[in-house]
Design a protein around this motif. Sequence first.
Motif, PDB file in Angstrom:
ATOM      1  N   TYR A   1       0.958  -0.995  -0.003  1.00 20.19           N
ATOM      2  CA  TYR A   1      -0.024   0.164  -0.056  1.00 20.19           C
ATOM      3  C   TYR A   1       0.920   1.385   0.052  1.00 20.19           C
ATOM      4  O   TYR A   1       2.138   1.282   0.818  1.00 20.19           O
ATOM      5  N   ASP A   2       0.558   2.291  -0.827  1.00 18.76           N
ATOM      6  CA  ASP A   2       1.319   3.536  -0.931  1.00 18.76           C
ATOM      7  C   ASP A   2       0.629   4.671  -0.246  1.00 18.76           C
ATOM      8  O   ASP A   2      -0.538   4.702  -0.293  1.00 18.76           O
ATOM      9  N   ASP A   3       1.286   5.540   0.239  1.00 19.19           N
ATOM     10  CA  ASP A   3       0.948   6.847   0.559  1.00 19.19           C
ATOM     11  C   ASP A   3       0.385   6.856   2.099  1.00 19.19           C
ATOM     12  O   ASP A   3       0.038   7.914   2.450  1.00 19.19           O
ATOM     13  N   GLY A   4       0.143   5.724   2.758  1.00 17.68           N
ATOM     14  CA  GLY A   4      -0.556   5.874   4.119  1.00 17.68           C
ATOM     15  C   GLY A   4      -1.919   6.510   4.288  1.00 17.68           C
ATOM     16  O   GLY A   4      -2.006   7.052   5.343  1.00 17.68           O
TER      17      GLY A   4
ATOM     18  N   SER B   1       9.817   3.168   3.567  1.00 20.44           N
ATOM     19  CA  SER B   1       9.885   4.507   3.260  1.00 20.44           C
ATOM     20  C   SER B   1       9.036   4.800   2.164  1.00 20.44           C
ATOM     21  O   SER B   1       9.370   4.046   0.936  1.00 20.44           O
ATOM     22  N   HIS B   2       8.396   5.937   1.941  1.00 15.97           N
ATOM     23  CA  HIS B   2       7.752   6.389   0.696  1.00 15.97           C
ATOM     24  C   HIS B   2       8.363   7.969   0.815  1.00 15.97           C
ATOM     25  O   HIS B   2       7.526   9.182   0.528  1.00 15.97           O
ATOM     26  N   THR B   3       9.489   8.190   1.236  1.00 16.38           N
ATOM     27  CA  THR B   3      10.268   9.642   1.542  1.00 16.38           C
ATOM     28  C   THR B   3       9.364  10.486   2.711  1.00 16.38           C
ATOM     29  O   THR B   3       8.530  10.113   3.008  1.00 16.38           O
TER      30      THR B   3
ATOM     31  N   THR C   1       8.215  13.580   2.130  1.00 15.11           N
ATOM     32  CA  THR C   1       6.954  14.550   1.479  1.00 15.11           C
ATOM     33  C   THR C   1       6.478  14.132   0.219  1.00 15.11           C
ATOM     34  O   THR C   1       5.585  14.755  -0.333  1.00 15.11           O
ATOM     35  N   HIS C   2       6.670  13.041  -0.194  1.00  8.36           N
ATOM     36  CA  HIS C   2       6.336  12.617  -1.624  1.00  8.36           C
ATOM     37  C   HIS C   2       6.704  13.379  -2.889  1.00  8.36           C
ATOM     38  O   HIS C   2       5.788  13.769  -3.600  1.00  8.36           O
ATOM     39  N   PRO C   3       7.986  13.767  -2.776  1.00  6.44           N
ATOM     40  CA  PRO C   3       8.201  14.789  -4.062  1.00  6.44           C
ATOM     41  C   PRO C   3       8.468  13.973  -5.364  1.00  6.44           C
ATOM     42  O   PRO C   3       8.540  12.826  -5.137  1.00  6.44           O
TER      43      PRO C   3
ATOM     44  N   PHE D   1      -1.762  -1.231  -3.986  1.00  8.16           N
ATOM     45  CA  PHE D   1      -3.124  -0.599  -3.559  1.00  8.16           C
ATOM     46  C   PHE D   1      -2.741   0.949  -3.180  1.00  8.16           C
ATOM     47  O   PHE D   1      -1.366   1.283  -2.594  1.00  8.16           O
ATOM     48  N   HIS D   2      -3.438   1.797  -3.575  1.00  8.21           N
ATOM     49  CA  HIS D   2      -3.500   3.108  -3.098  1.00  8.21           C
ATOM     50  C   HIS D   2      -4.646   3.459  -1.914  1.00  8.21           C
ATOM     51  O   HIS D   2      -4.579   2.926  -0.883  1.00  8.21           O
ATOM     52  N   GLY D   3      -5.415   4.277  -2.477  1.00  9.66           N
ATOM     53  CA  GLY D   3      -6.705   4.605  -1.647  1.00  9.66           C
ATOM     54  C   GLY D   3      -7.748   3.366  -1.496  1.00  9.66           C
ATOM     55  O   GLY D   3      -7.489   2.460  -2.054  1.00  9.66           O
TER      56      GLY D   3
HETATM   57 ZN    ZN Z   1       2.964   7.500  -3.590  1.00  7.92          ZN
END
Ligand code: ZN
Length: 445
Positions: free
Chosen positions: A47-50, A193-195, A197-199, A316-318
């Motif tokens: 899953y990305d972005d939390g 980690s997904h950094t 700030t997601h830049p 997966f994202h949202g």
């Molecule tokens: Zn992302």
Amino acid sequence: MANKWCVRAFEILGLLVLSAGLASGQVGQTQITKWQYGKSAAVSLTYDDGSINQFRVAVPIMDTFGLPATFFIITGDIPGSRYHGTFIGRPTNAIVQETANAPTNKDNFLERASAIGFLGYPEAIDYHTRAGEVFDEGKDFDKAYQLIDEAYAKVRQGVFKRAAEHLNSAGHRERITWEELIALANRGYEFASHTVTHPRLAALDDANLVYELEKSRQDILDHLGFKHTFSVECPYGTENPRAVQSALQRYQVARNHMPDSFVDDLDRWNTMDPAGSKKEYVRWQQGALTKTPMTLMKSWVDTIASRDNIWLVLVFHGVNGKGWEPTTDDELKEYFAYIKAKEDRLWIATFQDVTKYIRERMHSEVRSYRDGETILVVLRDNLTDPSYDLPLTLKTNVASAWQTVEVHQGERVKHVEVVHQNGQGYVLYQAVPNAEAVMIRPVQP
Ligand SMILES: [Zn+2]
């Protein structure tokens, strides 16, 4: 008891150390199975972005099926993080002033693109993202420079709203806390980690690129511990070589790119049929987006279950309206039930565990020796990083008359049932590389 076995191990080693490994089919002959537990394929849920419903909705569903998962989190978003989004470099007012006279070009682009998102104007972040996307594509650099010029012109003209005014219109977003993440980590979920700030990492200069990767790792290390500093995903799935190289210097594995020679790495945009690969392993990523049909999602699972070398990495994202390209709870329930029903063939594991298994196996040597009723197995790998501590599954041929064996490795002892097939017997068991020799002997009925 353990001591006695230890002494016995040395005796056998002394007797047999000069003999070669046993040939295929012979009692004692041992191999490391391609996947954990001798399964046919691997699946990782990522899953990305939390976004919040990953935890509020998807986690309870995964819990009901007992499925592990890996979450790539944006650490600067989490309350209590030490590091948040910031620009590393010269005072930003000097940069803004320069933009009035000097157009953006290849020499100043990275600095300007790094700073634009951190001037206090949320609308300017969109310019960083759009310019970064064009720059990352590597085709129309002038377009990327124009977008940055446009953004700085709006800053100088006072067109953008300040963060505080912006927040009132955007409202508040519920966020996961480190305390909740710690509780999930303790239950076996992996964080990565997904950094900060997601830049768009390709559009950052070196100082800011390093900040995003290192400070995210530091907050994860401080809050969740070393185990969760293994994996990274550079935002937007970038394959920008400079960003990926920098990430791989700080993390053991990136979802963006896996350089190992024995892996065919097929990212989400790659249309190659994974069944056509000739490599030992295929890492096959598929993104489940809002409009992805359930029949297609199920076909990915069918494909890997019919082969022996594919690792399906689901992205997966949202979930339920929160986050990018959301899926729904009903879809997740149906899909996870489908995966779970095939678990006899599929190893469902975190992103880091599958990476470890593949690398440990490919860097291992297994030797086995036989002395009457006792089989001795030595498992060694040449990986030096302490992260590589995952037990591997070994398959050892045993006498067909044996029904149950005792498997010893150091203090660990386990009884394992013999599997009988075509007149031969074998056992599957787990062993830790670079630890004590494994001793196998029949249990007398
Ligand atoms: Zn992302």
